[in-house]
Design an enzyme around this catalytic site. Sequence first.
Site, PDB file in Angstrom:
ATOM      1  N   CYS A  65      19.248 -12.672 -13.732  1.00 42.03           N
ATOM      2  CA  CYS A  65      19.500 -11.556 -14.656  1.00 42.03           C
ATOM      3  C   CYS A  65      18.615 -10.352 -14.360  1.00 42.03           C
ATOM      4  O   CYS A  65      17.383 -10.453 -14.332  1.00 42.03           O
ATOM      5  CB  CYS A  65      19.278 -12.007 -16.100  1.00 42.03           C
ATOM      6  SG  CYS A  65      19.539 -10.676 -17.283  1.00 42.03           S
ATOM      7  N   ARG A  68      16.337  -8.449 -17.799  1.00 40.40           N
ATOM      8  CA  ARG A  68      15.393  -9.270 -18.556  1.00 40.40           C
ATOM      9  C   ARG A  68      14.272  -8.516 -19.264  1.00 40.40           C
ATOM     10  O   ARG A  68      13.549  -9.099 -20.071  1.00 40.40           O
ATOM     11  CB  ARG A  68      14.762 -10.324 -17.629  1.00 40.40           C
ATOM     12  CG  ARG A  68      15.748 -11.303 -17.117  1.00 40.40           C
ATOM     13  CD  ARG A  68      15.063 -12.318 -16.232  1.00 40.40           C
ATOM     14  NE  ARG A  68      14.886 -11.823 -14.863  1.00 40.40           N
ATOM     15  CZ  ARG A  68      14.193 -12.477 -13.930  1.00 40.40           C
ATOM     16  NH1 ARG A  68      13.592 -13.601 -14.221  1.00 40.40           N
ATOM     17  NH2 ARG A  68      14.093 -11.995 -12.707  1.00 40.40           N
ATOM     18  N   TRP A 243      24.168  -6.277 -22.778  1.00 38.72           N
ATOM     19  CA  TRP A 243      25.202  -5.278 -22.557  1.00 38.72           C
ATOM     20  C   TRP A 243      25.555  -5.299 -21.082  1.00 38.72           C
ATOM     21  O   TRP A 243      24.848  -5.917 -20.268  1.00 38.72           O
ATOM     22  CB  TRP A 243      24.747  -3.888 -23.003  1.00 38.72           C
ATOM     23  CG  TRP A 243      23.395  -3.498 -22.478  1.00 38.72           C
ATOM     24  CD1 TRP A 243      23.087  -3.041 -21.223  1.00 38.72           C
ATOM     25  CD2 TRP A 243      22.152  -3.552 -23.190  1.00 38.72           C
ATOM     26  NE1 TRP A 243      21.744  -2.819 -21.107  1.00 38.72           N
ATOM     27  CE2 TRP A 243      21.135  -3.112 -22.297  1.00 38.72           C
ATOM     28  CE3 TRP A 243      21.796  -3.917 -24.497  1.00 38.72           C
ATOM     29  CZ2 TRP A 243      19.796  -3.036 -22.681  1.00 38.72           C
ATOM     30  CZ3 TRP A 243      20.453  -3.841 -24.860  1.00 38.72           C
ATOM     31  CH2 TRP A 243      19.483  -3.400 -23.970  1.00 38.72           C
ATOM     32  N   GLU A 248      29.240  -4.664 -12.772  1.00 43.30           N
ATOM     33  CA  GLU A 248      29.891  -5.940 -13.114  1.00 43.30           C
ATOM     34  C   GLU A 248      31.382  -5.713 -13.322  1.00 43.30           C
ATOM     35  O   GLU A 248      32.213  -6.519 -12.920  1.00 43.30           O
ATOM     36  CB  GLU A 248      29.297  -6.531 -14.397  1.00 43.30           C
ATOM     37  CG  GLU A 248      27.826  -6.855 -14.318  1.00 43.30           C
ATOM     38  CD  GLU A 248      27.341  -7.535 -15.591  1.00 43.30           C
ATOM     39  OE1 GLU A 248      26.842  -6.817 -16.480  1.00 43.30           O
ATOM     40  OE2 GLU A 248      27.489  -8.758 -15.714  1.00 43.30           O
TER      41      GLU A 248
HETATM   42  N1  ARG Z   1      29.470 -10.505 -14.892  1.00 47.82           N
HETATM   43  C1  ARG Z   1      30.077 -10.987 -16.099  1.00 47.82           C
HETATM   44  C2  ARG Z   1      31.307 -10.131 -16.419  1.00 47.82           C
HETATM   45  O1  ARG Z   1      31.600  -9.207 -15.725  1.00 47.82           O
HETATM   46  C3  ARG Z   1      29.129 -10.971 -17.271  1.00 47.82           C
HETATM   47  C4  ARG Z   1      27.803 -11.666 -17.065  1.00 47.82           C
HETATM   48  C5  ARG Z   1      26.748 -11.274 -18.086  1.00 47.82           C
HETATM   49  N2  ARG Z   1      26.448  -9.872 -18.015  1.00 47.82           N
HETATM   50  C6  ARG Z   1      25.568  -9.223 -18.781  1.00 47.82           C
HETATM   51  N3  ARG Z   1      25.437  -7.952 -18.599  1.00 47.82           N
HETATM   52  N4  ARG Z   1      24.884  -9.836 -19.726  1.00 47.82           N
HETATM   53  O2  ARG Z   1      31.970 -10.352 -17.392  1.00 47.82           O
END
Ligand code: ARG
Length: 385
Positions: A65, A68, A243, A248
Amino acid sequence: MTQDQRDEAIAFQTLLLEEGLCTKKDAERRLEEIETSLAESDSYTLTTLECTHGARVAWRNSIRCIGRLFWKGMHVFDKRHVQTLEEVFQALEEHIQFATNGGAIRPAITLFPPEDPTTGTAPFRIVSHQLLRYAAYTNDDGSMLGDPMNLSFTHECIELGWKPPTPEQRTPFDLLPVMVQTADGRRHLHELPKELILEVTIEHPDSKAFSNLGLKWYAVPIISDMVLDIGGVRFPAAPFNGWYMETEIGARNFGDKQRYNQLEAVADIMGFDRSNERTLWRDKALVELNVAVLHSFKKAGVKLVDHHTAVEQHEQFERLEAEAGRAVTGEWSWLVPPLSGSATSVFHKEFDVTEHKPNFFYREQVDNRASSASNASSSGCPFSS
Ligand code: ARG
């Protein structure tokens, strides 16, 4: 009582003491209490403070992560007392509402009853990978609609009685119900109320046509299939959220070939030359997708971090951990953003992949625990000397 359980409890009480959450006297008294409880029932009950700090430290110890820095601020909902499925679904809805907060996303975790160490079962476990997921359907011609990542999960939802929209009404972004398994092994579905779920329509600041791609994404990623371990107490139902970081969604969820696979469509809509690889149309499309995600979340007033800021925040986290006398751990391939990796500092570093406890584990890791080594101290009780 197994030696493992005792060691894990001791290691966690040592951590609480080291981090100033209790006095030496408290820790000694508490360990005696835990020993008695373990001797009588093979289990012990965490206090509210232990749950709260333990869950936060599990975030701090999550080597994959990048976010953090904010571990101390995670809100912990203690729902260890819930007994019925209805209560579980109610608590999940409360979690979503609290976390979403109209776009001002708040990191949170909900703790449902832990596993009984003697049977290895808990009253509930969340099967859904995240609380919010988009369905996937295979069309007659073999093509796919929706998020391919959730194809088998979508099938299981349908087998369990979920009624997908009619083929004409299906979209690439149909929200799936949440799936929860009870101790008897049966799986149950719950459809989340639409008004609870915040989604962001993706548009591009400079290209009107970009909207024709019809992209959107939900505001809050809530991972729900991992097992939280605090002091040897395991929580197989402990959904947690932070968030999003824009890559991602923009790079992975939309860009990956095996996900929404949007690079060609983006390149065409933005007018990039796809006649050969040397135009770097894929790279340009990736950047524009991420620009669009950043722009759209900002416009919708939904919190999300860009990857450069997230890496800076991780650097600050590394400094604070070092100051606190703790070794920083991390997993390089997960910490390096999937876009412009070498333009961020984490790319140029090495990380120690040790997974300290408390931590979140994959179900398979927990199931294979007999063969895996534990990180807990095995040096005996540090308080009895
Ligand atoms: N990578 C995943 C997604 O696109 C989420 C993982 C957790 N991500 C976070 N920012 N807490 O759905």
